[in-house]
Design a protein around this motif. Structure first.
Motif, PDB file in Angstrom:
ATOM      1  N   ILE A   1       0.875  -1.172   0.000  1.00  0.00           N
ATOM      2  CA  ILE A   1       0.000   0.000   0.000  1.00  0.00           C
ATOM      3  C   ILE A   1       0.912   1.221   0.000  1.00  0.00           C
ATOM      4  N   VAL A   2       0.778   2.041  -1.030  1.00  0.00           N
ATOM      5  CA  VAL A   2       1.604   3.238  -1.156  1.00  0.00           C
ATOM      6  C   VAL A   2       0.754   4.440  -0.774  1.00  0.00           C
ATOM      7  N   ARG A   3       1.200   5.174   0.248  1.00  0.00           N
ATOM      8  CA  ARG A   3       0.444   6.328   0.750  1.00  0.00           C
ATOM      9  C   ARG A   3       1.221   7.609   0.438  1.00  0.00           C
ATOM     10  N   PRO A   4       0.719   8.402  -0.519  1.00  0.00           N
ATOM     11  CA  PRO A   4       1.413   9.640  -0.884  1.00  0.00           C
ATOM     12  C   PRO A   4       1.465  10.644   0.264  1.00  0.00           C
ATOM     13  N   ILE A   5       2.622  11.280   0.411  1.00  0.00           N
ATOM     14  CA  ILE A   5       2.789  12.401   1.331  1.00  0.00           C
ATOM     15  C   ILE A   5       2.731  13.699   0.532  1.00  0.00           C
ATOM     16  N   SER A   6       3.277  13.639  -0.683  1.00  0.00           N
ATOM     17  CA  SER A   6       3.232  14.750  -1.631  1.00  0.00           C
ATOM     18  C   SER A   6       3.292  14.130  -3.023  1.00  0.00           C
ATOM     19  N   ALA A   7       3.494  14.958  -4.037  1.00  0.00           N
ATOM     20  CA  ALA A   7       3.576  14.432  -5.408  1.00  0.00           C
ATOM     21  C   ALA A   7       4.828  13.602  -5.624  1.00  0.00           C
ATOM     22  N   THR A   8       5.827  13.739  -4.731  1.00  0.00           N
ATOM     23  CA  THR A   8       7.102  13.041  -4.931  1.00  0.00           C
ATOM     24  C   THR A   8       7.582  12.264  -3.709  1.00  0.00           C
ATOM     25  N   GLU A   9       6.765  12.193  -2.657  1.00  0.00           N
ATOM     26  CA  GLU A   9       7.141  11.433  -1.461  1.00  0.00           C
ATOM     27  C   GLU A   9       6.003  10.533  -1.021  1.00  0.00           C
ATOM     28  N   ALA A  10       6.361   9.411  -0.408  1.00  0.00           N
ATOM     29  CA  ALA A  10       5.332   8.475   0.049  1.00  0.00           C
ATOM     30  C   ALA A  10       5.889   7.564   1.128  1.00  0.00           C
ATOM     31  N   THR A  11       4.965   6.931   1.842  1.00  0.00           N
ATOM     32  CA  THR A  11       5.306   5.843   2.743  1.00  0.00           C
ATOM     33  C   THR A  11       4.756   4.567   2.134  1.00  0.00           C
ATOM     34  N   VAL A  12       5.614   3.570   1.986  1.00  0.00           N
ATOM     35  CA  VAL A  12       5.210   2.298   1.385  1.00  0.00           C
ATOM     36  C   VAL A  12       5.089   1.261   2.495  1.00  0.00           C
ATOM     37  N   GLU A  13       3.909   0.652   2.594  1.00  0.00           N
ATOM     38  CA  GLU A  13       3.690  -0.416   3.567  1.00  0.00           C
ATOM     39  C   GLU A  13       3.696  -1.753   2.841  1.00  0.00           C
ATOM     40  N   LEU A  14       4.667  -2.587   3.149  1.00  0.00           N
ATOM     41  CA  LEU A  14       4.771  -3.911   2.545  1.00  0.00           C
ATOM     42  C   LEU A  14       3.851  -4.862   3.303  1.00  0.00           C
ATOM     43  N   LEU A  15       2.945  -5.539   2.604  1.00  0.00           N
ATOM     44  CA  LEU A  15       2.024  -6.448   3.281  1.00  0.00           C
ATOM     45  C   LEU A  15       2.776  -7.657   3.839  1.00  0.00           C
ATOM     46  N   THR A  16       3.877  -8.015   3.192  1.00  0.00           N
ATOM     47  CA  THR A  16       4.774  -9.054   3.719  1.00  0.00           C
ATOM     48  C   THR A  16       6.141  -8.411   3.941  1.00  0.00           C
ATOM     49  N   PRO A  17       6.628  -8.376   5.178  1.00  0.00           N
ATOM     50  CA  PRO A  17       7.924  -7.732   5.450  1.00  0.00           C
ATOM     51  C   PRO A  17       9.038  -8.307   4.573  1.00  0.00           C
ATOM     52  N   GLN A  18       9.973  -7.448   4.186  1.00  0.00           N
ATOM     53  CA  GLN A  18      11.105  -7.849   3.358  1.00  0.00           C
ATOM     54  C   GLN A  18      12.404  -7.635   4.135  1.00  0.00           C
ATOM     55  N   GLU A  19      13.391  -8.471   3.835  1.00  0.00           N
ATOM     56  CA  GLU A  19      14.682  -8.360   4.518  1.00  0.00           C
ATOM     57  C   GLU A  19      15.701  -7.623   3.646  1.00  0.00           C
ATOM     58  N   GLY A  20      16.652  -6.987   4.325  1.00  0.00           N
ATOM     59  CA  GLY A  20      17.794  -6.406   3.625  1.00  0.00           C
ATOM     60  C   GLY A  20      17.506  -5.153   2.830  1.00  0.00           C
ATOM     61  N   ILE A  21      16.448  -4.421   3.180  1.00  0.00           N
ATOM     62  CA  ILE A  21      16.153  -3.170   2.481  1.00  0.00           C
ATOM     63  C   ILE A  21      17.113  -2.097   2.966  1.00  0.00           C
ATOM     64  N   SER A  22      17.683  -1.349   2.026  1.00  0.00           N
ATOM     65  CA  SER A  22      18.697  -0.367   2.385  1.00  0.00           C
ATOM     66  C   SER A  22      18.426   0.967   1.712  1.00  0.00           C
ATOM     67  N   PRO A  23      18.697   2.085   2.417  1.00  0.00           N
ATOM     68  CA  PRO A  23      18.607   3.385   1.740  1.00  0.00           C
ATOM     69  C   PRO A  23      19.552   3.428   0.553  1.00  0.00           C
ATOM     70  N   GLY A  24      19.122   4.149  -0.488  1.00  0.00           N
ATOM     71  CA  GLY A  24      19.921   4.226  -1.709  1.00  0.00           C
ATOM     72  C   GLY A  24      19.417   3.300  -2.796  1.00  0.00           C
ATOM     73  N   GLN A  25      18.581   2.321  -2.422  1.00  0.00           N
ATOM     74  CA  GLN A  25      18.005   1.423  -3.412  1.00  0.00           C
ATOM     75  C   GLN A  25      16.688   1.995  -3.921  1.00  0.00           C
ATOM     76  N   ALA A  26      16.204   1.434  -5.003  1.00  0.00           N
ATOM     77  CA  ALA A  26      14.959   1.914  -5.600  1.00  0.00           C
ATOM     78  C   ALA A  26      13.777   1.097  -5.099  1.00  0.00           C
ATOM     79  N   CYS A  27      12.615   1.741  -5.074  1.00  0.00           N
ATOM     80  CA  CYS A  27      11.344   1.072  -4.806  1.00  0.00           C
ATOM     81  C   CYS A  27      10.485   1.325  -6.032  1.00  0.00           C
ATOM     82  N   VAL A  28      10.248   0.288  -6.813  1.00  0.00           N
ATOM     83  CA  VAL A  28       9.589   0.440  -8.116  1.00  0.00           C
ATOM     84  C   VAL A  28       8.153  -0.065  -8.037  1.00  0.00           C
TER      85      VAL A  28
END
Length: 381
Positions: free
Chosen positions: A335-362
């Motif tokens: 579930i992607v919740r927009p904060i603005s036109a270019t920012e958001a909080t992404v809630e993963l329905l199934t937690p993921q391991e090894g997520i790091s800043p600097g990577q992309a969320c597509v």
């Protein structure tokens, strides 16, 4: 004289004869872009090949497994000669260093795990090179990327490649709608890389059996830390490896040698359950380790979003879509919740391991092959 509307669209989507349709092909010297150029030339298009020299020509000559090196420039030029179309080499070394390499080094030093190939597409190939194509009066620019461009009711859309094993959508999420109007990806519909090599053989190309590039072009041996030390002398300062409670468990030889999720090579074995790198603190020079459970992330902050959906990104409170947080993983429900036109909080329905800043969320449509863009993960867990 017939009107444009009376002329059927050619294979690149223009209502004009192929001989009057100019296309600039971005040629890396590899088999993919070479096949694109050869195929379009054989179809009769006015093809212009362009190769970017992205880093030191002399140093690059002997390096294998990387794109845009000296040997690859030679290969691209040879394909152009074989197929009989003009070919130009543009020196983009300074642009590449400023737009890609410097940020890569700084991001890595900041404890992030950058993806420089995305920035190269965004800031060099699909920006400066695309403008060069327009300066050459080209109707469009074609590349050898494995991704599909389809025309929908609201214009050009970005779709995953037919071959999921070759799909490059993760690396092209920042392609804007305006760029997409001008770009073409002739290989995106192919079922396998074997088909591409068969076409290369059909056209008699000298690169038909050339191996695929595997590494980041300026990190040809995969040794990120060595490159960072060269670009930023003194960056690899030693420090402590600490547990989640702050207990010092060992020493490290520089934060740049570690990545989120790393287990091997920590030198702190024999402490019970396996420990993983869960955080990198550049300011304190600490590598923080913990159990695998600490790697699981459900909430991911994303910024610099490029949205390719039909309705404005912030026109609704949430989007139920699929997201990829690593290039090697399939999309997962979110579930992607927009904060603005270019920012958001992404809630993963199934937690993921090894997520790091600097990577992309597509962002992906869960009901089709369409890509809705994406953004950059920007702070730690």
């Amino acid at each position: 004289m017939p009107k444009d509307t009376d002329i059927p669209l050619n294979s690149l989507g223009f209502a004009k004869p192929v001989s009057q349709t100019r296309v600039v092909v971005a040629m890396s010297g590899g088999v993919d872009s070479s096949v694109v150029a050869a195929q379009l030339a054989e179809e009769g298009y006015d093809v212009v090949g362009v190769t970017l020299q992205l880093y030191d020509h002399g140093a690059a000559l002997a390096k294998k497994g990387a794109c845009c090196a000296g040997r690859d420039i030679h290969d691209a030029r040879r394909v152009a000669e074989e197929m009989g179309f003009p070919h130009y080499v543009l020196d983009y070394e300074n642009t590449f260093r400023e737009a890609v390499i410097d940020e890569f080094a700084d991001s890595y030093l900041g404890g992030a795990t950058p993806v420089p190939c995305i920035r190269c597409n965004e800031r060099v190939k699909f920006k400066d090179l695309l403008e060069t194509a327009k300066d050459l009066d080209a109707d469009c620019m074609a590349t050898g990327h494995y991704i599909q461009r389809m025309v929908g009711s609201n214009g050009a859309e970005l779709h995953s490649a037919a071959d999921a094993n070759r799909d490059q959508s993760y690396f092209l999420f920042s392609t804007t709608a305006e760029q997409l109007d001008y770009l073409r990806f002739p290989l995106g519909h192919l079922a396998s890389k074997a088909e591409t090599r068969a076409l290369a053989a059909k056209y008699g190309l000298s690169v038909a059996d050339k191996p695929d590039s595997q590494d980041i072009c300026f990190v040809p041996d995969g040794n990120y830390a060595a490159v960072i030390e060269k670009l930023r002398p003194g960056a690899a300062e030693p420090g402590d490896i600490v547990g989640q409670d702050g207990t010092v468990l060992g020493q490290h030889r520089g934060v740049i040698h570690y990545t989120i999720g790393q287990r091997r090579g920590l030198g702190i074995g024999g402490l019970g359950d396996p420990l993983y790198v869960v955080k990198l603190d550049v300011n304190t020079k600490q590598v923080i380790v913990g159990p695998k459970s600490m790697l699981a992330t459900r909430t991911v902050p994303v910024r610099e979003i490029n949205w390719l959906g039909d309705a404005p990104f912030d026109s609704q409170a949430e989007w139920h879509i699929g997201v990829k947080v690593r290039s090697t993983r399939p999309p997962t429900e979110a579930i992607v919740r927009p904060i603005s036109a270019t920012e958001a909080t992404v809630e993963l329905l199934t937690p993921q391991e090894g997520i790091s800043p600097g990577q992309a969320c597509v962002f992906y449509d869960q009901d089709s092959s369409r890509i809705f863009g994406g953004g950059w993960i920007w702070r730690g867990q």
